[in-house]
Write a protein that holds these residues in place. Structure first.
Motif, PDB file in Angstrom:
ATOM      1  N   GLN A  10       0.828  -1.205   0.000  1.00 51.23           N
ATOM      2  CA  GLN A  10       0.000   0.000   0.000  1.00 51.23           C
ATOM      3  C   GLN A  10       0.866   1.260   0.000  1.00 51.23           C
ATOM      4  OE1 GLN A  10      -3.359   0.118  -0.501  1.00 51.23           O
ATOM      5  NE2 GLN A  10      -3.003  -2.066  -0.867  1.00 51.23           N
ATOM      6  N   ALA A  11       1.989   1.227   0.709  1.00 53.17           N
ATOM      7  CA  ALA A  11       2.901   2.372   0.697  1.00 53.17           C
ATOM      8  C   ALA A  11       3.482   2.591  -0.696  1.00 53.17           C
ATOM      9  CB  ALA A  11       4.025   2.156   1.712  1.00 53.17           C
ATOM     10  N   MET A  12       3.855   1.508  -1.366  1.00 54.00           N
ATOM     11  CA  MET A  12       4.406   1.646  -2.716  1.00 54.00           C
ATOM     12  C   MET A  12       3.339   2.106  -3.711  1.00 54.00           C
ATOM     13  SD  MET A  12       7.543   1.184  -2.261  1.00 54.00           S
ATOM     14  CE  MET A  12       7.386   1.643  -0.524  1.00 54.00           C
ATOM     15  N   LYS A  13       2.113   1.671  -3.511  1.00 50.49           N
ATOM     16  CA  LYS A  13       1.035   2.142  -4.379  1.00 50.49           C
ATOM     17  C   LYS A  13       0.865   3.646  -4.243  1.00 50.49           C
ATOM     18  CE  LYS A  13      -3.891   1.549  -5.440  1.00 50.49           C
ATOM     19  NZ  LYS A  13      -5.146   0.814  -5.102  1.00 50.49           N
ATOM     20  N   SER A  14       0.914   4.146  -3.030  1.00 52.30           N
ATOM     21  CA  SER A  14       0.735   5.582  -2.821  1.00 52.30           C
ATOM     22  C   SER A  14       1.905   6.387  -3.393  1.00 52.30           C
ATOM     23  CB  SER A  14       0.556   5.888  -1.336  1.00 52.30           C
ATOM     24  OG  SER A  14       1.752   5.682  -0.618  1.00 52.30           O
ATOM     25  N   ARG A  15       3.090   5.786  -3.428  1.00 56.48           N
ATOM     26  CA  ARG A  15       4.276   6.486  -3.940  1.00 56.48           C
ATOM     27  C   ARG A  15       4.439   6.334  -5.447  1.00 56.48           C
ATOM     28  NH1 ARG A  15       9.157   5.288   0.435  1.00 56.48           N
ATOM     29  NH2 ARG A  15       7.987   5.810   2.324  1.00 56.48           N
TER      30      ARG A  15
END
Length: 257
Positions: A25-30
Motif C-alpha cells: 500500500q505504501a508503494m502504491k501511494s508512492r
C-alpha cells in the motif's frame, strides 16, 4: 513439500502478511507519474529492513529465472505480468502497474500482489482486467476451507476468468507457502472441482489470478525474468496469502486498519 503450520503459528503469519500488505500500500501511494521503478525497489528494501523482515526475492534463483532476482519487489508494467524486474523506467500517466512482494518474518512467509493504474488516465479495458483478477481471487478464497480440494479453488478462479472472456495460462499460478516462499501444492488458475490435494487447517496458500487481455502466451525479457504478454497487450495480477482454518479461510495479507 507441503508444510502445515500449527494453528498457534497463525499470529506469525498475520504479522508477516501485515508487513507485506503495508509495504504494497505504501508503494502504491508512492507510485505516481514520474516515479522510477528503481526507487520503488529501494523504498521496499528499506521498509523490509525497518519491519525486521527478510526479502524472499533478492537471492531467489529458481530454474526458470536467470540467476538471482537481485531486487526486493516485482514491478510489472503494462504488458509485463509476472516477475517484473525493476529497471530504470519512469512511470507515465495511465501505466498499469502490478507489484508483487514476498517477505519472511519470524519464520513465516507471506506473498501478495496488487495491480493499479498510475495517474489520472483510467482506460475501461484496464480497469476491467484488474477487476476480474480481484473477483477471481475472492472466488478462490470463498471456495477454500478444510476438506476442500485444490481443484475446487482452481475451478472457482478459472470460472470467473473464463466467463469474463479471458484466456488462462497455466504455466504459473498459486502455491503453498510456509517457512519458504514456493511450496506445494500448486494452485492452477483453472481446474476441475473435486480434484487434487485436500486442504487442512494450518495450510498457507498464495492464490494469484493473473490474465492478459488477448492472449495466454508469455514471452521472457532479455533480463531472463520479466514475463510479458506475447502480443504486447495489457495484463493484471492480484494475489493474497490465505490460511486454512478450522472454520474456513482467513486472508493473511490485508492492511492493518
Amino acid at each position: 513439500m507441503i508444510e502445515i503450520l500449527e494453528l498457534t503459528d497463525l499470529p506469525k503469519a498475520r504479522e508477516t502478511g501485515a508487513v507485506v500488505a503495508g509495504i504494497l500500500q505504501a508503494m502504491k501511494s508512492r507510485a505516481t507519474v514520474g516515479t522510477n521503478l528503481l526507487d520503488i525497489d529501494r523504498w521496499t528494501q528499506a521498509m523490509i529492513a525497518e519491519a525486521g523482515a527478510t526479502s524472499c526475492y533478492v537471492d531467489y534463483a529458481p530454474s526458470f529465472g536467470r540467476g538471482p532476482f537481485g531486487h526486493y519487489i516485482c514491478t510489472s508494467v503494462n504488458d509485463a505480468v509476472l516477475h517484473g524486474r525493476p529497471y530504470d523506467y519512469t512511470l507515465a500517466d495511465g501505466d498499469l502497474l502490478s507489484l508483487d512482494l514476498a517477505v519472511e518474518k519470524a519464520g513465516v512467509v507471506a506473498d501478495s500482489a496488487i495491480s493499479f493504474i498510475v495517474g489520472d488516465a483510467r482506460p475501461a479495458a484496464d480497469l476491467a482486467l484488474i477487476d476480474v483478477t480481484e473477483r477471481a481471487l475472492q472466488a478462490g478464497i470463498a471456495a477454500a476451507g478444510p476438506g476442500a480440494r485444490v481443484g475446487d479453488l482452481s475451478y472457482a478462479i478459472g470460472t470467473v476468468l473464463s466467463d469474463a472472456g479471458y484466456q488462462i495460462n497455466t504455466e504459473f499460478g498459486g502455491h503453498g507457502v510456509g517457512s519458504t516462499m514456493h511450496q506445494d501444492p500448486h494452485v492452477s488458475n483453472t481446474g476441475r472441482p473435486g480434484r487434487g490435494y485436500t486442504l487442512r487447517p494450518g495450510l498457507l496458500l498464495a492464490l494469484e489470478p493473473w490474465i492478459m487481455a488477448d492472449t495466454a502466451k508469455l514471452v521472457t525479457d532479455a533480463d531472463g525474468w520479466t514475463l510479458r504478454s506475447a502480443t504486447g497487450c495489457r495484463t493484471a495480477h492480484t494475489e493474497h496469502t490465505i490460511a486454512i482454518t478450522p472454520d474456513g479461510a482467513e486472508i493473511m495479507t490485508l492492511p492493518r486498519t
